[in-house]
Scaffold this motif. Structure first.
Motif, PDB file in Angstrom:
ATOM      1  N   GLY A   1     130.765  81.361 -66.693  1.00  0.00           N
ATOM      2  CA  GLY A   1     131.460  80.995 -65.456  1.00  0.00           C
ATOM      3  C   GLY A   1     132.958  80.972 -65.684  1.00  0.00           C
ATOM      4  O   GLY A   1     133.733  81.624 -64.966  1.00  0.00           O
ATOM      5  N   THR A   2     133.388  80.242 -66.705  1.00  0.00           N
ATOM      6  CA  THR A   2     134.818  80.105 -66.980  1.00  0.00           C
ATOM      7  C   THR A   2     135.443  81.476 -67.272  1.00  0.00           C
ATOM      8  O   THR A   2     136.554  81.771 -66.808  1.00  0.00           O
ATOM      9  CB  THR A   2     135.035  79.156 -68.178  1.00  0.00           C
ATOM     10  OG1 THR A   2     134.388  77.915 -67.873  1.00  0.00           O
ATOM     11  CG2 THR A   2     136.502  78.912 -68.434  1.00  0.00           C
ATOM     12  N   ILE A   3     134.737  82.325 -68.003  1.00  0.00           N
ATOM     13  CA  ILE A   3     135.291  83.651 -68.336  1.00  0.00           C
ATOM     14  C   ILE A   3     135.541  84.453 -67.060  1.00  0.00           C
ATOM     15  O   ILE A   3     136.630  84.991 -66.842  1.00  0.00           O
ATOM     16  CB  ILE A   3     134.337  84.423 -69.285  1.00  0.00           C
ATOM     17  CG1 ILE A   3     134.332  83.767 -70.670  1.00  0.00           C
ATOM     18  CG2 ILE A   3     134.733  85.899 -69.378  1.00  0.00           C
ATOM     19  CD1 ILE A   3     133.294  84.325 -71.625  1.00  0.00           C
ATOM     20  N   MET A   4     134.541  84.499 -66.171  1.00  0.00           N
ATOM     21  CA  MET A   4     134.709  85.323 -64.970  1.00  0.00           C
ATOM     22  C   MET A   4     135.727  84.715 -64.008  1.00  0.00           C
ATOM     23  O   MET A   4     136.436  85.430 -63.300  1.00  0.00           O
ATOM     24  CB  MET A   4     133.363  85.558 -64.270  1.00  0.00           C
ATOM     25  CG  MET A   4     132.391  86.404 -65.057  1.00  0.00           C
ATOM     26  SD  MET A   4     133.092  87.943 -65.735  1.00  0.00           S
ATOM     27  CE  MET A   4     133.244  88.953 -64.282  1.00  0.00           C
ATOM     28  N   GLU A   5     135.826  83.391 -63.997  1.00  0.00           N
ATOM     29  CA  GLU A   5     136.847  82.735 -63.161  1.00  0.00           C
ATOM     30  C   GLU A   5     138.244  83.084 -63.688  1.00  0.00           C
ATOM     31  O   GLU A   5     139.166  83.367 -62.909  1.00  0.00           O
ATOM     32  CB  GLU A   5     136.638  81.220 -63.184  1.00  0.00           C
ATOM     33  CG  GLU A   5     135.373  80.780 -62.455  1.00  0.00           C
ATOM     34  CD  GLU A   5     134.970  79.332 -62.724  1.00  0.00           C
ATOM     35  OE1 GLU A   5     133.939  78.909 -62.200  1.00  0.00           O
ATOM     36  OE2 GLU A   5     135.680  78.638 -63.479  1.00  0.00           O
ATOM     37  N   ALA A   6     138.394  83.069 -65.025  1.00  0.00           N
ATOM     38  CA  ALA A   6     139.691  83.400 -65.619  1.00  0.00           C
ATOM     39  C   ALA A   6     140.091  84.840 -65.251  1.00  0.00           C
ATOM     40  O   ALA A   6     141.239  85.103 -64.881  1.00  0.00           O
ATOM     41  CB  ALA A   6     139.636  83.231 -67.139  1.00  0.00           C
TER      42      ALA A   6
ATOM     43  N   GLY B   1     126.929  73.631 -67.013  1.00  0.00           N
ATOM     44  CA  GLY B   1     127.400  73.538 -65.632  1.00  0.00           C
ATOM     45  C   GLY B   1     127.263  74.836 -64.861  1.00  0.00           C
ATOM     46  O   GLY B   1     127.370  74.867 -63.638  1.00  0.00           O
ATOM     47  N   GLY B   2     127.013  75.941 -65.574  1.00  0.00           N
ATOM     48  CA  GLY B   2     127.117  77.275 -64.992  1.00  0.00           C
ATOM     49  C   GLY B   2     126.054  77.633 -63.960  1.00  0.00           C
ATOM     50  O   GLY B   2     126.336  78.319 -62.987  1.00  0.00           O
ATOM     51  N   HIS B   3     124.808  77.149 -64.168  1.00  0.00           N
ATOM     52  CA  HIS B   3     123.735  77.549 -63.242  1.00  0.00           C
ATOM     53  C   HIS B   3     123.974  76.937 -61.858  1.00  0.00           C
ATOM     54  O   HIS B   3     123.802  77.587 -60.837  1.00  0.00           O
ATOM     55  CB  HIS B   3     122.373  77.124 -63.779  1.00  0.00           C
ATOM     56  CG  HIS B   3     122.079  77.683 -65.138  1.00  0.00           C
ATOM     57  ND1 HIS B   3     121.974  79.030 -65.376  1.00  0.00           N
ATOM     58  CD2 HIS B   3     121.911  77.079 -66.340  1.00  0.00           C
ATOM     59  CE1 HIS B   3     121.737  79.231 -66.654  1.00  0.00           C
ATOM     60  NE2 HIS B   3     121.698  78.062 -67.269  1.00  0.00           N
TER      61      HIS B   3
HETATM   62  N1  UDP Z   1     134.483  73.149 -64.348  1.00  0.00           N
HETATM   63  C1  UDP Z   1     135.046  72.425 -63.283  1.00  0.00           C
HETATM   64  N2  UDP Z   1     135.816  71.331 -63.574  1.00  0.00           N
HETATM   65  C2  UDP Z   1     136.053  70.911 -64.847  1.00  0.00           C
HETATM   66  C3  UDP Z   1     135.510  71.672 -65.933  1.00  0.00           C
HETATM   67  C4  UDP Z   1     134.729  72.790 -65.632  1.00  0.00           C
HETATM   68  O1  UDP Z   1     134.842  72.755 -62.107  1.00  0.00           O
HETATM   69  O2  UDP Z   1     136.754  69.921 -65.026  1.00  0.00           O
HETATM   70  C5  UDP Z   1     133.631  74.308 -64.003  1.00  0.00           C
HETATM   71  C6  UDP Z   1     134.208  75.658 -64.430  1.00  0.00           C
HETATM   72  O3  UDP Z   1     135.206  76.061 -63.481  1.00  0.00           O
HETATM   73  C7  UDP Z   1     132.947  76.516 -64.441  1.00  0.00           C
HETATM   74  C8  UDP Z   1     131.844  75.535 -64.905  1.00  0.00           C
HETATM   75  O4  UDP Z   1     132.396  74.221 -64.730  1.00  0.00           O
HETATM   76  O5  UDP Z   1     132.617  76.942 -63.130  1.00  0.00           O
HETATM   77  C9  UDP Z   1     131.477  75.739 -66.371  1.00  0.00           C
HETATM   78  O6  UDP Z   1     130.622  76.851 -66.462  1.00  0.00           O
HETATM   79  P1  UDP Z   1     130.525  77.744 -67.768  1.00  0.00           P
HETATM   80  O7  UDP Z   1     129.512  78.813 -67.472  1.00  0.00           O
HETATM   81  O8  UDP Z   1     131.857  78.218 -68.200  1.00  0.00           O
HETATM   82  O9  UDP Z   1     130.044  76.766 -68.934  1.00  0.00           O
HETATM   83  P2  UDP Z   1     128.822  75.736 -69.044  1.00  0.00           P
HETATM   84  O10 UDP Z   1     129.366  74.375 -68.635  1.00  0.00           O
HETATM   85  O11 UDP Z   1     127.699  76.226 -68.161  1.00  0.00           O
HETATM   86  O12 UDP Z   1     128.433  75.759 -70.494  1.00  0.00           O
END
Ligand code: UDP
Length: 376
Positions: A287-292, A15-17
Protein backbone atom coordinates in the motif's frame (compact mmCIF):
# COMPACT_ATOMS: atom_id res chain seq x y z
CA UNK A 1 -33.56 1.06 -7.50
CA UNK A 2 -32.55 -1.81 -5.16
CA UNK A 3 -28.96 -1.69 -4.00
CA UNK A 4 -26.74 -4.62 -4.81
CA UNK A 5 -24.87 -6.15 -1.88
CA UNK A 6 -21.10 -6.50 -2.18
CA UNK A 7 -19.31 -8.51 0.47
CA UNK A 8 -15.57 -7.87 0.94
CA UNK A 9 -13.60 -10.69 2.56
CA UNK A 10 -10.55 -9.31 4.40
CA UNK A 11 -8.72 -9.39 7.70
CA UNK A 12 -6.70 -6.91 9.73
CA UNK A 13 -3.48 -8.88 9.31
CA UNK A 14 -1.49 -5.70 8.56
CA UNK A 15 -3.20 -2.49 7.46
CA UNK A 16 -3.12 -3.08 3.71
CA UNK A 17 -6.10 -5.39 3.18
CA UNK A 18 -8.53 -3.02 4.90
CA UNK A 19 -7.07 0.01 3.05
CA UNK A 20 -7.54 -1.80 -0.29
CA UNK A 21 -11.15 -2.81 0.47
CA UNK A 22 -12.03 0.68 1.71
CA UNK A 23 -10.54 2.26 -1.41
CA UNK A 24 -12.71 0.05 -3.65
CA UNK A 25 -15.83 0.78 -1.54
CA UNK A 26 -15.21 4.53 -1.86
CA UNK A 27 -14.71 4.14 -5.61
CA UNK A 28 -17.97 2.17 -5.98
CA UNK A 29 -19.81 4.90 -4.06
CA UNK A 30 -18.28 7.66 -6.20
CA UNK A 31 -18.78 6.01 -9.59
CA UNK A 32 -22.18 4.38 -8.90
CA UNK A 33 -23.92 6.47 -6.21
CA UNK A 34 -26.51 4.52 -4.16
CA UNK A 35 -26.19 1.45 -6.38
CA UNK A 36 -24.06 -0.66 -4.03
CA UNK A 37 -24.26 -1.61 -0.38
CA UNK A 38 -20.74 -2.73 0.55
CA UNK A 39 -19.79 -4.61 3.72
CA UNK A 40 -16.29 -5.51 4.95
CA UNK A 41 -15.92 -8.72 6.96
CA UNK A 42 -12.82 -9.72 8.92
CA UNK A 43 -13.13 -13.43 8.15
CA UNK A 44 -10.57 -14.58 10.74
CA UNK A 45 -12.43 -12.69 13.46
CA UNK A 46 -15.97 -13.50 12.37
CA UNK A 47 -15.67 -17.03 10.99
CA UNK A 48 -12.60 -18.82 12.36
CA UNK A 49 -12.24 -21.16 15.31
CA UNK A 50 -9.19 -21.30 17.59
CA UNK A 51 -6.35 -20.63 16.80
CA UNK A 52 -7.10 -18.83 13.49
CA UNK A 53 -9.59 -16.47 15.19
CA UNK A 54 -6.52 -14.90 16.88
CA UNK A 55 -4.66 -14.34 13.58
CA UNK A 56 -5.23 -10.54 13.47
CA UNK A 57 -3.89 -10.16 17.06
CA UNK A 58 -0.97 -12.54 16.50
CA UNK A 59 0.08 -11.07 13.14
CA UNK A 60 2.07 -8.17 14.53
CA UNK A 61 4.03 -9.99 17.26
CA UNK A 62 4.65 -12.93 14.91
CA UNK A 63 5.88 -10.87 11.99
CA UNK A 64 7.98 -8.60 14.22
CA UNK A 65 9.50 -11.10 16.64
CA UNK A 66 9.59 -14.30 14.59
CA UNK A 67 10.35 -12.92 11.14
CA UNK A 68 12.40 -15.95 10.10
CA UNK A 69 9.70 -18.39 11.19
CA UNK A 70 7.09 -16.35 9.32
CA UNK A 71 9.15 -16.34 6.12
CA UNK A 72 9.83 -20.09 6.34
CA UNK A 73 6.13 -20.85 6.87
CA UNK A 74 5.23 -18.62 3.92
CA UNK A 75 7.65 -20.44 1.58
CA UNK A 76 6.69 -23.92 2.84
CA UNK A 77 3.03 -23.30 2.00
CA UNK A 78 3.86 -21.81 -1.40
CA UNK A 79 3.98 -25.19 -3.20
CA UNK A 80 1.18 -27.11 -4.84
CA UNK A 81 1.29 -30.06 -2.36
CA UNK A 82 1.53 -28.04 0.85
CA UNK A 83 -1.05 -25.57 -0.45
CA UNK A 84 -3.52 -28.49 -0.69
CA UNK A 85 -2.80 -29.37 2.96
CA UNK A 86 -3.35 -25.73 3.93
CA UNK A 87 -6.71 -25.71 2.12
CA UNK A 88 -7.79 -28.86 4.00
CA UNK A 89 -6.86 -27.28 7.34
CA UNK A 90 -8.69 -24.08 6.40
CA UNK A 91 -11.77 -26.09 5.49
CA UNK A 92 -11.74 -27.80 8.90
CA UNK A 93 -11.37 -24.51 10.73
CA UNK A 94 -13.36 -22.03 8.68
CA UNK A 95 -16.07 -23.95 6.80
CA UNK A 96 -18.97 -23.41 9.23
CA UNK A 97 -18.13 -19.73 9.83
CA UNK A 98 -17.75 -19.00 6.12
CA UNK A 99 -21.11 -20.70 5.40
CA UNK A 100 -22.69 -18.42 8.01
CA UNK A 101 -21.11 -15.23 6.64
CA UNK A 102 -22.06 -15.98 3.04
CA UNK A 103 -25.70 -16.64 3.88
CA UNK A 104 -26.59 -13.64 6.04
CA UNK A 105 -28.01 -12.72 3.54
CA UNK A 106 -26.52 -14.06 0.30
CA UNK A 107 -24.68 -11.14 -1.38
CA UNK A 108 -24.85 -10.20 -5.07
CA UNK A 109 -21.06 -10.16 -5.40
CA UNK A 110 -18.16 -11.41 -3.25
CA UNK A 111 -14.73 -9.76 -3.44
CA UNK A 112 -11.71 -11.19 -1.64
CA UNK A 113 -8.78 -8.88 -0.88
CA UNK A 114 -6.93 -11.49 1.20
CA UNK A 115 -4.79 -14.47 0.08
CA UNK A 116 -6.41 -16.90 2.53
CA UNK A 117 -10.05 -16.28 1.55
CA UNK A 118 -10.35 -17.47 -2.03
CA UNK A 119 -10.80 -21.18 -2.80
CA UNK A 120 -12.79 -22.11 0.32
CA UNK A 121 -15.34 -19.25 0.27
CA UNK A 122 -15.63 -19.55 -3.51
CA UNK A 123 -16.56 -23.25 -3.16
CA UNK A 124 -19.03 -22.51 -0.34
CA UNK A 125 -20.63 -19.74 -2.40
CA UNK A 126 -20.97 -21.99 -5.45
CA UNK A 127 -22.84 -24.55 -3.33
CA UNK A 128 -25.47 -21.99 -2.18
CA UNK A 129 -25.55 -19.46 -4.95
CA UNK A 130 -23.89 -20.71 -8.14
CA UNK A 131 -24.71 -17.51 -10.06
CA UNK A 132 -23.18 -15.04 -7.58
CA UNK A 133 -19.79 -13.90 -8.95
CA UNK A 134 -16.59 -14.16 -6.91
CA UNK A 135 -13.68 -11.80 -7.62
CA UNK A 136 -10.16 -11.75 -6.13
CA UNK A 137 -8.23 -8.47 -5.87
CA UNK A 138 -4.55 -9.33 -5.29
CA UNK A 139 -2.66 -6.78 -3.19
CA UNK A 140 0.90 -8.15 -3.44
CA UNK A 141 2.92 -6.39 -6.12
CA UNK A 142 5.03 -9.16 -7.59
CA UNK A 143 5.69 -12.57 -6.01
CA UNK A 144 2.15 -13.11 -4.74
CA UNK A 145 1.53 -16.31 -2.74
CA UNK A 146 -0.19 -19.13 -4.67
CA UNK A 147 -3.12 -19.07 -2.20
CA UNK A 148 -4.29 -15.89 -3.93
CA UNK A 149 -4.93 -17.80 -7.15
CA UNK A 150 -8.02 -19.97 -7.45
CA UNK A 151 -8.85 -20.86 -11.07
CA UNK A 152 -12.51 -21.23 -10.02
CA UNK A 153 -13.08 -17.50 -9.41
CA UNK A 154 -14.80 -15.37 -12.06
CA UNK A 155 -12.10 -12.70 -12.19
CA UNK A 156 -8.70 -12.13 -10.61
CA UNK A 157 -7.49 -8.51 -10.59
CA UNK A 158 -3.73 -8.06 -10.11
CA UNK A 159 -1.63 -4.91 -9.58
CA UNK A 160 1.28 -5.52 -11.97
CA UNK A 161 2.45 -7.58 -14.94
CA UNK A 162 4.79 -9.44 -12.59
CA UNK A 163 1.81 -10.55 -10.49
CA UNK A 164 -0.01 -11.61 -13.70
CA UNK A 165 2.90 -13.91 -14.62
CA UNK A 166 2.81 -15.48 -11.13
CA UNK A 167 -0.97 -15.96 -11.48
CA UNK A 168 -0.49 -17.84 -14.73
CA UNK A 169 2.32 -19.97 -13.26
CA UNK A 170 -0.14 -20.91 -10.49
CA UNK A 171 -2.67 -22.16 -13.05
CA UNK A 172 -4.96 -19.15 -13.51
CA UNK A 173 -6.51 -19.12 -17.00
CA UNK A 174 -5.21 -16.04 -18.88
CA UNK A 175 -8.72 -14.73 -19.62
CA UNK A 176 -9.58 -14.54 -15.91
CA UNK A 177 -6.60 -12.34 -14.97
CA UNK A 178 -6.69 -8.55 -15.43
CA UNK A 179 -3.83 -6.16 -14.62
CA UNK A 180 -5.42 -3.01 -13.21
CA UNK A 181 -3.31 -1.80 -10.28
CA UNK A 182 -3.19 -1.70 -6.50
CA UNK A 183 -6.34 -0.06 -5.07
CA UNK A 184 -5.26 2.96 -3.04
CA UNK A 185 -7.36 5.67 -1.42
CA UNK A 186 -9.04 8.20 -3.73
CA UNK A 187 -7.31 10.86 -1.60
CA UNK A 188 -4.22 10.13 -3.74
CA UNK A 189 -5.96 11.37 -6.90
CA UNK A 190 -4.72 14.72 -8.28
CA UNK A 191 -4.02 17.61 -5.91
CA UNK A 192 -3.32 21.07 -7.27
CA UNK A 193 -1.31 22.28 -4.25
CA UNK A 194 2.47 22.62 -4.60
CA UNK A 195 4.99 20.89 -2.37
CA UNK A 196 5.71 24.25 -0.66
CA UNK A 197 1.98 24.73 0.06
CA UNK A 198 1.75 21.25 1.57
CA UNK A 199 4.77 21.94 3.78
CA UNK A 200 3.34 25.25 4.95
CA UNK A 201 -0.04 23.65 5.74
CA UNK A 202 1.64 20.92 7.77
CA UNK A 203 3.81 23.36 9.71
CA UNK A 204 7.03 22.21 8.02
CA UNK A 205 9.94 24.43 6.96
CA UNK A 206 10.85 24.90 3.29
CA UNK A 207 13.69 22.36 3.41
CA UNK A 208 14.50 18.88 2.07
CA UNK A 209 11.98 16.59 3.79
CA UNK A 210 12.37 12.91 4.57
CA UNK A 211 9.35 10.86 5.57
CA UNK A 212 9.99 7.79 7.75
CA UNK A 213 7.11 5.29 8.14
CA UNK A 214 6.59 1.62 9.04
CA UNK A 215 3.10 0.66 7.82
CA UNK A 216 -0.02 1.20 9.90
CA UNK A 217 1.64 -0.37 12.96
CA UNK A 218 4.93 1.57 12.94
CA UNK A 219 6.96 -1.59 12.23
CA UNK A 220 10.68 -1.92 11.53
CA UNK A 221 13.73 -0.24 13.02
CA UNK A 222 12.28 3.27 12.89
CA UNK A 223 14.03 4.41 16.09
CA UNK A 224 17.49 3.24 14.93
CA UNK A 225 17.01 4.74 11.46
CA UNK A 226 15.90 8.08 12.93
CA UNK A 227 18.95 8.10 15.22
CA UNK A 228 21.33 7.30 12.34
CA UNK A 229 19.85 10.11 10.22
CA UNK A 230 20.18 12.49 13.17
CA UNK A 231 23.84 11.50 13.72
CA UNK A 232 24.62 12.09 10.03
CA UNK A 233 23.78 15.82 10.43
CA UNK A 234 22.22 16.03 6.98
CA UNK A 235 20.59 19.27 5.76
CA UNK A 236 17.08 17.83 6.13
CA UNK A 237 13.96 17.83 8.23
CA UNK A 238 12.55 14.50 9.30
CA UNK A 239 8.90 13.52 9.60
CA UNK A 240 8.38 10.24 11.45
CA UNK A 241 4.95 8.59 11.34
CA UNK A 242 4.80 6.00 14.09
CA UNK A 243 1.29 4.80 13.15
CA UNK A 244 -0.44 2.91 15.96
CA UNK A 245 2.90 2.24 17.71
CA UNK A 246 2.40 4.59 20.67
CA UNK A 247 5.45 3.32 22.55
CA UNK A 248 7.63 4.23 19.56
CA UNK A 249 6.10 7.72 19.31
CA UNK A 250 6.84 8.28 23.03
CA UNK A 251 10.45 7.08 22.63
CA UNK A 252 10.98 9.36 19.63
CA UNK A 253 9.52 12.37 21.45
CA UNK A 254 11.90 11.76 24.38
CA UNK A 255 15.03 12.01 22.16
CA UNK A 256 17.19 15.14 21.89
CA UNK A 257 17.38 15.98 18.19
CA UNK A 258 20.04 17.77 16.14
CA UNK A 259 17.82 18.05 13.09
CA UNK A 260 14.23 19.33 12.93
CA UNK A 261 12.07 16.28 13.68
CA UNK A 262 8.26 16.10 13.47
CA UNK A 263 6.80 13.04 15.17
CA UNK A 264 3.28 11.92 14.38
CA UNK A 265 1.13 9.03 15.62
CA UNK A 266 -1.44 7.47 13.26
CA UNK A 267 -2.25 10.03 10.55
CA UNK A 268 -5.35 10.11 8.34
CA UNK A 269 -3.81 12.51 5.80
CA UNK A 270 -0.95 10.37 4.45
CA UNK A 271 -1.21 11.92 0.93
CA UNK A 272 -0.43 15.38 2.39
CA UNK A 273 2.68 14.12 4.19
CA UNK A 274 3.84 12.26 1.09
CA UNK A 275 3.33 15.28 -1.16
CA UNK A 276 5.34 17.44 1.26
CA UNK A 277 8.30 15.00 1.19
CA UNK A 278 11.29 14.46 -1.14
CA UNK A 279 11.96 10.85 -0.13
CA UNK A 280 10.15 8.14 1.85
CA UNK A 281 11.95 5.56 3.96
CA UNK A 282 9.61 2.63 4.63
CA UNK A 283 9.31 -1.12 4.98
CA UNK A 284 8.13 -2.80 1.77
CA UNK A 285 4.35 -2.60 2.37
CA UNK A 286 2.49 -2.71 -0.96
CA UNK A 287 0.00 0.00 0.00
CA UNK A 288 2.65 2.49 1.07
CA UNK A 289 4.77 1.77 -2.03
CA UNK A 290 1.93 2.40 -4.48
CA UNK A 291 0.78 5.49 -2.55
CA UNK A 292 4.34 6.88 -2.72
CA UNK A 293 4.41 6.33 -6.50
CA UNK A 294 1.11 8.21 -6.81
CA UNK A 295 2.84 11.17 -5.12
CA UNK A 296 5.96 10.88 -7.33
CA UNK A 297 8.02 10.03 -4.25
CA UNK A 298 11.35 8.09 -4.42
CA UNK A 299 11.47 5.11 -2.05
CA UNK A 300 14.26 3.89 0.21
CA UNK A 301 13.17 0.50 1.54
CA UNK A 302 14.44 -0.21 5.05
CA UNK A 303 13.27 -3.82 5.23
CA UNK A 304 10.64 -6.33 4.16
CA UNK A 305 8.65 -9.13 5.67
CA UNK A 306 10.28 -12.38 4.41
CA UNK A 307 7.97 -14.14 1.97
CA UNK A 308 5.10 -11.82 1.28
CA UNK A 309 7.11 -8.60 0.84
CA UNK A 310 10.16 -9.95 -1.10
CA UNK A 311 8.38 -9.30 -4.38
CA UNK A 312 7.62 -5.71 -3.41
CA UNK A 313 11.39 -5.10 -3.12
CA UNK A 314 11.90 -6.52 -6.62
CA UNK A 315 9.13 -4.23 -7.88
CA UNK A 316 10.81 -1.11 -6.42
CA UNK A 317 14.34 -2.01 -7.53
CA UNK A 318 13.46 -3.26 -11.03
CA UNK A 319 11.03 -0.39 -11.51
CA UNK A 320 13.86 2.12 -10.92
CA UNK A 321 11.96 3.98 -8.18
CA UNK A 322 14.19 3.23 -5.21
CA UNK A 323 16.64 0.95 -3.39
CA UNK A 324 16.87 -1.34 -0.36
CA UNK A 325 19.23 -0.83 2.61
CA UNK A 326 18.54 -2.64 5.86
CA UNK A 327 21.29 -1.24 8.07
CA UNK A 328 20.38 2.18 9.61
CA UNK A 329 23.90 3.61 9.07
CA UNK A 330 23.86 2.46 5.42
CA UNK A 331 20.47 4.16 5.06
CA UNK A 332 21.87 7.46 6.41
CA UNK A 333 24.95 7.15 4.15
CA UNK A 334 22.83 6.54 1.05
CA UNK A 335 20.53 9.47 1.85
CA UNK A 336 23.65 11.68 2.19
CA UNK A 337 24.89 10.44 -1.20
CA UNK A 338 21.55 11.09 -2.91
CA UNK A 339 21.41 14.61 -1.45
CA UNK A 340 24.90 15.54 -2.63
CA UNK A 341 24.62 18.51 -5.06
CA UNK A 342 24.77 17.27 -8.66
CA UNK A 343 23.45 13.77 -7.81
CA UNK A 344 20.32 13.23 -9.94
CA UNK A 345 19.21 9.87 -8.44
CA UNK A 346 16.17 11.25 -6.59
CA UNK A 347 15.01 13.18 -9.67
CA UNK A 348 15.27 10.01 -11.80
CA UNK A 349 13.41 7.90 -9.21
CA UNK A 350 10.68 10.56 -8.93
CA UNK A 351 10.17 10.64 -12.71
CA UNK A 352 9.91 6.82 -12.87
CA UNK A 353 7.55 6.84 -9.87
CA UNK A 354 5.13 9.07 -11.77
CA UNK A 355 5.34 6.70 -14.77
CA UNK A 356 4.58 3.58 -12.72
CA UNK A 357 1.84 5.17 -10.58
CA UNK A 358 -1.74 3.99 -11.00
CA UNK A 359 -3.71 6.39 -8.79
CA UNK A 360 -6.99 5.52 -10.58
CA UNK A 361 -6.74 1.79 -9.83
CA UNK A 362 -9.58 1.76 -7.27
CA UNK A 363 -11.91 3.53 -9.74
CA UNK A 364 -10.95 1.10 -12.54
CA UNK A 365 -11.55 -1.84 -10.21
CA UNK A 366 -14.98 -0.45 -9.28
CA UNK A 367 -15.87 -0.41 -13.00
CA UNK A 368 -14.53 -3.95 -13.47
CA UNK A 369 -16.73 -5.18 -10.58
CA UNK A 370 -19.76 -3.41 -12.02
CA UNK A 371 -19.10 -5.11 -15.35
CA UNK A 372 -18.79 -8.55 -13.71
CA UNK A 373 -22.22 -8.06 -12.12
CA UNK A 374 -23.74 -6.90 -15.39
CA UNK A 375 -22.35 -9.97 -17.16
CA UNK A 376 -23.54 -12.40 -14.45
N1 UDP B 1 -1.21 4.43 7.13
C1 UDP B 1 -2.03 5.50 7.53
N2 UDP B 1 -1.66 6.24 8.62
C2 UDP B 1 -0.53 5.98 9.33
C3 UDP B 1 0.32 4.91 8.91
C4 UDP B 1 -0.06 4.16 7.79
O1 UDP B 1 -3.08 5.76 6.92
O2 UDP B 1 -0.26 6.69 10.30
C5 UDP B 1 -1.66 3.63 5.97
C6 UDP B 1 -0.75 3.75 4.74
O3 UDP B 1 -1.04 4.97 4.06
C7 UDP B 1 -1.13 2.48 3.99
C8 UDP B 1 -1.43 1.46 5.11
O4 UDP B 1 -1.60 2.24 6.30
O5 UDP B 1 -2.33 2.67 3.26
C9 UDP B 1 -0.27 0.48 5.31
O6 UDP B 1 -0.35 -0.50 4.30
P1 UDP B 1 0.92 -1.29 3.78
O7 UDP B 1 0.43 -2.24 2.73
O8 UDP B 1 2.00 -0.36 3.36
O9 UDP B 1 1.52 -2.05 5.05
P2 UDP B 1 0.86 -3.02 6.13
O10 UDP B 1 0.47 -2.14 7.31
O11 UDP B 1 -0.32 -3.73 5.50
O12 UDP B 1 1.95 -3.99 6.50
Amino acid sequence: MTQRRVLFLMSDTGGGHRSAAEAICAALAREFPDRYDATLVDVFKRAAKFPLNHAPDLYLPLTQRAEFLWGTGFQLLNHRGTDRLAQISLRLNLMRGVQRILREPIPDLVVSVHPVFNELPRRVLRAYAPRVPFVTVVTDLFDAHRMWFDPGVDLCIVPTDGARRVAQRCGMPADKVRVIGQPISLKFLGDQRTQAEHRAELGLAERTTILLVGGGEGMGKLLDIARALDRARLPIQLVIIAGRNKALADQLRALTWHLPAHIQGFVTNMPDWMRAADLIITKAGPGTIMEALACGLPILLSGFLPGQENGNVTFVEQGGVGALRKNPDDIARLVGEWLTPGNDTLARFAARARELARPHAALDIAHALHQVLDDA
